[in-house]
Design a protein around this motif. Sequence first.
Motif, PDB file in Angstrom:
ATOM      1  N   TRP A 214      32.626  28.743  34.004  1.00  0.00           N
ATOM      2  CA  TRP A 214      32.227  29.868  33.157  1.00  0.00           C
ATOM      3  C   TRP A 214      33.459  30.678  32.784  1.00  0.00           C
ATOM      4  O   TRP A 214      34.098  30.437  31.775  1.00  0.00           O
ATOM      5  CB  TRP A 214      31.175  30.698  33.889  1.00  0.00           C
ATOM      6  CG  TRP A 214      30.395  31.644  33.034  1.00  0.00           C
ATOM      7  CD1 TRP A 214      30.719  32.122  31.796  1.00  0.00           C
ATOM      8  CD2 TRP A 214      29.129  32.228  33.362  1.00  0.00           C
ATOM      9  NE1 TRP A 214      29.752  32.968  31.326  1.00  0.00           N
ATOM     10  CE2 TRP A 214      28.756  33.048  32.258  1.00  0.00           C
ATOM     11  CE3 TRP A 214      28.285  32.148  34.463  1.00  0.00           C
ATOM     12  CZ2 TRP A 214      27.565  33.776  32.246  1.00  0.00           C
ATOM     13  CZ3 TRP A 214      27.100  32.877  34.448  1.00  0.00           C
ATOM     14  CH2 TRP A 214      26.742  33.693  33.356  1.00  0.00           C
ATOM     15  N   HIS A 215      33.824  31.649  33.606  1.00  0.00           N
ATOM     16  CA  HIS A 215      35.004  32.473  33.343  1.00  0.00           C
ATOM     17  C   HIS A 215      36.205  31.958  34.131  1.00  0.00           C
ATOM     18  O   HIS A 215      36.053  31.602  35.306  1.00  0.00           O
ATOM     19  CB  HIS A 215      34.751  33.923  33.760  1.00  0.00           C
ATOM     20  CG  HIS A 215      33.687  34.619  32.961  1.00  0.00           C
ATOM     21  ND1 HIS A 215      33.900  35.076  31.686  1.00  0.00           N
ATOM     22  CD2 HIS A 215      32.411  34.947  33.275  1.00  0.00           C
ATOM     23  CE1 HIS A 215      32.797  35.653  31.233  1.00  0.00           C
ATOM     24  NE2 HIS A 215      31.873  35.580  32.176  1.00  0.00           N
ATOM     25  N   PRO A 216      37.397  31.946  33.539  1.00  0.00           N
ATOM     26  CA  PRO A 216      38.595  31.651  34.330  1.00  0.00           C
ATOM     27  C   PRO A 216      38.722  32.652  35.473  1.00  0.00           C
ATOM     28  O   PRO A 216      38.236  33.791  35.365  1.00  0.00           O
ATOM     29  CB  PRO A 216      39.743  31.808  33.321  1.00  0.00           C
ATOM     30  CG  PRO A 216      39.097  31.658  31.978  1.00  0.00           C
ATOM     31  CD  PRO A 216      37.707  32.205  32.127  1.00  0.00           C
ATOM     32  N   PRO A 217      39.363  32.277  36.578  1.00  0.00           N
ATOM     33  CA  PRO A 217      39.442  33.178  37.734  1.00  0.00           C
ATOM     34  C   PRO A 217      39.985  34.568  37.409  1.00  0.00           C
ATOM     35  O   PRO A 217      39.431  35.572  37.891  1.00  0.00           O
ATOM     36  CB  PRO A 217      40.358  32.426  38.699  1.00  0.00           C
ATOM     37  CG  PRO A 217      40.171  30.990  38.351  1.00  0.00           C
ATOM     38  CD  PRO A 217      39.954  30.959  36.869  1.00  0.00           C
ATOM     39  N   ALA A 218      41.047  34.659  36.615  1.00  0.00           N
ATOM     40  CA  ALA A 218      41.628  35.968  36.315  1.00  0.00           C
ATOM     41  C   ALA A 218      40.642  36.846  35.553  1.00  0.00           C
ATOM     42  O   ALA A 218      40.542  38.060  35.809  1.00  0.00           O
ATOM     43  CB  ALA A 218      42.920  35.798  35.513  1.00  0.00           C
ATOM     44  N   GLU A 219      39.883  36.241  34.639  1.00  0.00           N
ATOM     45  CA  GLU A 219      38.904  36.997  33.860  1.00  0.00           C
ATOM     46  C   GLU A 219      37.758  37.460  34.737  1.00  0.00           C
ATOM     47  O   GLU A 219      37.321  38.623  34.659  1.00  0.00           O
ATOM     48  CB  GLU A 219      38.399  36.115  32.727  1.00  0.00           C
ATOM     49  CG  GLU A 219      37.468  36.803  31.748  1.00  0.00           C
ATOM     50  CD  GLU A 219      37.065  35.862  30.622  1.00  0.00           C
ATOM     51  OE1 GLU A 219      35.844  35.697  30.394  1.00  0.00           O
ATOM     52  OE2 GLU A 219      37.967  35.282  29.991  1.00  0.00           O
ATOM     53  N   MET A 220      37.241  36.562  35.584  1.00  0.00           N
ATOM     54  CA  MET A 220      36.147  36.945  36.474  1.00  0.00           C
ATOM     55  C   MET A 220      36.603  37.986  37.484  1.00  0.00           C
ATOM     56  O   MET A 220      35.863  38.931  37.800  1.00  0.00           O
ATOM     57  CB  MET A 220      35.619  35.701  37.202  1.00  0.00           C
ATOM     58  CG  MET A 220      34.285  35.936  37.942  1.00  0.00           C
ATOM     59  SD  MET A 220      32.931  36.228  36.797  1.00  0.00           S
ATOM     60  CE  MET A 220      32.067  37.566  37.634  1.00  0.00           C
ATOM     61  N   ALA A 221      37.821  37.837  37.971  1.00  0.00           N
ATOM     62  CA  ALA A 221      38.355  38.822  38.920  1.00  0.00           C
ATOM     63  C   ALA A 221      38.435  40.202  38.268  1.00  0.00           C
ATOM     64  O   ALA A 221      38.134  41.222  38.899  1.00  0.00           O
ATOM     65  CB  ALA A 221      39.727  38.387  39.416  1.00  0.00           C
ATOM     66  N   GLY A 222      38.812  40.237  36.994  1.00  0.00           N
ATOM     67  CA  GLY A 222      38.868  41.516  36.290  1.00  0.00           C
ATOM     68  C   GLY A 222      37.509  42.164  36.160  1.00  0.00           C
ATOM     69  O   GLY A 222      37.369  43.390  36.330  1.00  0.00           O
ATOM     70  N   LEU A 223      36.494  41.367  35.848  1.00  0.00           N
ATOM     71  CA  LEU A 223      35.137  41.906  35.756  1.00  0.00           C
ATOM     72  C   LEU A 223      34.669  42.442  37.109  1.00  0.00           C
ATOM     73  O   LEU A 223      34.070  43.525  37.187  1.00  0.00           O
ATOM     74  CB  LEU A 223      34.179  40.819  35.262  1.00  0.00           C
ATOM     75  CG  LEU A 223      34.307  40.399  33.798  1.00  0.00           C
ATOM     76  CD1 LEU A 223      33.477  39.149  33.527  1.00  0.00           C
ATOM     77  CD2 LEU A 223      33.876  41.529  32.869  1.00  0.00           C
ATOM     78  N   LEU A 224      34.923  41.689  38.147  1.00  0.00           N
ATOM     79  CA  LEU A 224      34.517  42.133  39.484  1.00  0.00           C
ATOM     80  C   LEU A 224      35.258  43.408  39.887  1.00  0.00           C
ATOM     81  O   LEU A 224      34.653  44.337  40.445  1.00  0.00           O
ATOM     82  CB  LEU A 224      34.790  41.023  40.499  1.00  0.00           C
ATOM     83  CG  LEU A 224      33.837  39.830  40.435  1.00  0.00           C
ATOM     84  CD1 LEU A 224      34.433  38.629  41.157  1.00  0.00           C
ATOM     85  CD2 LEU A 224      32.483  40.199  41.043  1.00  0.00           C
ATOM     86  N   ARG A 225      36.538  43.449  39.605  1.00  0.00           N
ATOM     87  CA  ARG A 225      37.334  44.632  39.950  1.00  0.00           C
ATOM     88  C   ARG A 225      36.827  45.869  39.216  1.00  0.00           C
ATOM     89  O   ARG A 225      36.800  46.972  39.763  1.00  0.00           O
ATOM     90  CB  ARG A 225      38.809  44.373  39.616  1.00  0.00           C
ATOM     91  CG  ARG A 225      39.785  45.331  40.269  1.00  0.00           C
ATOM     92  CD  ARG A 225      41.217  44.976  39.901  1.00  0.00           C
ATOM     93  NE  ARG A 225      41.651  43.721  40.504  1.00  0.00           N
ATOM     94  CZ  ARG A 225      41.899  42.603  39.807  1.00  0.00           C
ATOM     95  NH1 ARG A 225      41.748  42.578  38.486  1.00  0.00           N
ATOM     96  NH2 ARG A 225      42.308  41.518  40.426  1.00  0.00           N
ATOM     97  N   ALA A 226      36.383  45.670  37.977  1.00  0.00           N
ATOM     98  CA  ALA A 226      35.917  46.789  37.163  1.00  0.00           C
ATOM     99  C   ALA A 226      34.638  47.427  37.694  1.00  0.00           C
ATOM    100  O   ALA A 226      34.320  48.564  37.336  1.00  0.00           O
ATOM    101  CB  ALA A 226      35.704  46.322  35.721  1.00  0.00           C
ATOM    102  N   THR A 227      33.904  46.723  38.537  1.00  0.00           N
ATOM    103  CA  THR A 227      32.680  47.315  39.091  1.00  0.00           C
ATOM    104  C   THR A 227      32.976  48.426  40.081  1.00  0.00           C
ATOM    105  O   THR A 227      32.124  49.301  40.318  1.00  0.00           O
ATOM    106  CB  THR A 227      31.817  46.253  39.805  1.00  0.00           C
ATOM    107  OG1 THR A 227      32.504  45.786  40.980  1.00  0.00           O
ATOM    108  CG2 THR A 227      31.499  45.094  38.887  1.00  0.00           C
ATOM    109  N   GLY A 228      34.145  48.387  40.713  1.00  0.00           N
ATOM    110  CA  GLY A 228      34.459  49.376  41.743  1.00  0.00           C
ATOM    111  C   GLY A 228      33.667  49.197  43.023  1.00  0.00           C
ATOM    112  O   GLY A 228      33.614  50.107  43.855  1.00  0.00           O
ATOM    113  N   LEU A 229      33.084  48.020  43.218  1.00  0.00           N
ATOM    114  CA  LEU A 229      32.186  47.796  44.353  1.00  0.00           C
ATOM    115  C   LEU A 229      32.752  46.876  45.421  1.00  0.00           C
ATOM    116  O   LEU A 229      32.104  46.637  46.439  1.00  0.00           O
ATOM    117  CB  LEU A 229      30.864  47.196  43.860  1.00  0.00           C
ATOM    118  CG  LEU A 229      29.982  48.100  43.005  1.00  0.00           C
ATOM    119  CD1 LEU A 229      28.863  47.291  42.367  1.00  0.00           C
ATOM    120  CD2 LEU A 229      29.415  49.228  43.845  1.00  0.00           C
ATOM    121  N   LEU A 230      33.933  46.343  45.211  1.00  0.00           N
ATOM    122  CA  LEU A 230      34.408  45.274  46.085  1.00  0.00           C
ATOM    123  C   LEU A 230      34.624  45.729  47.525  1.00  0.00           C
ATOM    124  O   LEU A 230      34.515  44.917  48.452  1.00  0.00           O
ATOM    125  CB  LEU A 230      35.696  44.672  45.524  1.00  0.00           C
ATOM    126  CG  LEU A 230      35.544  44.021  44.136  1.00  0.00           C
ATOM    127  CD1 LEU A 230      36.835  43.341  43.723  1.00  0.00           C
ATOM    128  CD2 LEU A 230      34.387  43.026  44.124  1.00  0.00           C
TER     129      LEU A 230
END
Length: 339
Positions: A214-230
């Motif tokens: 689906w998403h390349p790792p860097a792109e998915m990591a950016g989306l996850l980071r943007a949630t502020g929930l990690l």
Amino acid sequence: MRRRITERARRIPRSVLAIGAVVVVVALVVGIAVVGNLVTTLFRTLAAAPPAVDTKIVVADESKAAQAARGDGADADQTAAAQWLAAQPTTYWLTPEIDPIDEVWDRVAHLAAEAREQKATLSVAVYGLPDRDCGNHSAGGLDPDSYREWTARIGDALANASDVRKIVILEPDSIALASSCGSIEDRAGYLRTAVDGIRGIDTWIYLDGGHSAWHPPAEMAGLLRATGLLSDVRGVALNVSNYQDTAAEFDYAHALSDQLGGLHAVIDTSRNGAGPAGSEWCNPSGRLVGSPGGTYGDGVVDTNLWIKPPGESDGSCNGGPDAGTWWPDAAVELTREQR
């Protein structure tokens, strides 16, 4: 002497007093942050070990497979497939359509009681996000206020089962779809509501992490980071309701973890026994169930699980019924090498 001290106090410059006030405010803010971190650390310290290889999750007596196995009108192959799937440890999906606000607490309590009796871990997927699935096959979900109440009741029921280990797969596809509908900010707000309502001792939350195709790792990591929930969850759930090879998902999990400071993952292997069918994700033919949950794991991947229940349709495509509906023919095909 008292007069001299008072006179000195009167001569303290206002700038010094202002600096002192700032110091006090900063100290209070830092203190609040420290307390928050201590609370998070306490949750993690008091919890039992996280999911790992050999984790056994509950077999729910009200799964759709179990209901189909008890029903009438199926032929011999369909009944055998339903019976076999009903006996497999599989995540139970909580949706507001089946388990609404006034019933979801009882549902979770019943599942926890089953887990306790089976000496198993309770695994649930929470699937009621506002604008769920962006209006696609699994469209629906709750309005924001109802979602807050619904997830709070789920959290309360989970907290009531303090002696049971809980896995929560939080809103599959919610983050991976954010770049194509709505916004990551809106979705992050809803997910924050859910995390705040659900998290607790011995409750391991995994956010949506998409999958390797689906998403390349860097792109998915950016989306996850943007949630502020990690910092408030255990990790991500990969390959949910998809068919990617387990080895590819392990590689993807490690790539995400490298970019996100050691984040953990679980991988859905419920229907990936024959691998993907090219880019087709909606009821592709020729698929098989995958490795049982608790088979694999390493320092990043806590373990694999059956998250999407085999035999439930992906949507009204390739001959399937509505999303989440039991599809006897798919159950037969997925289990053709197991019975």
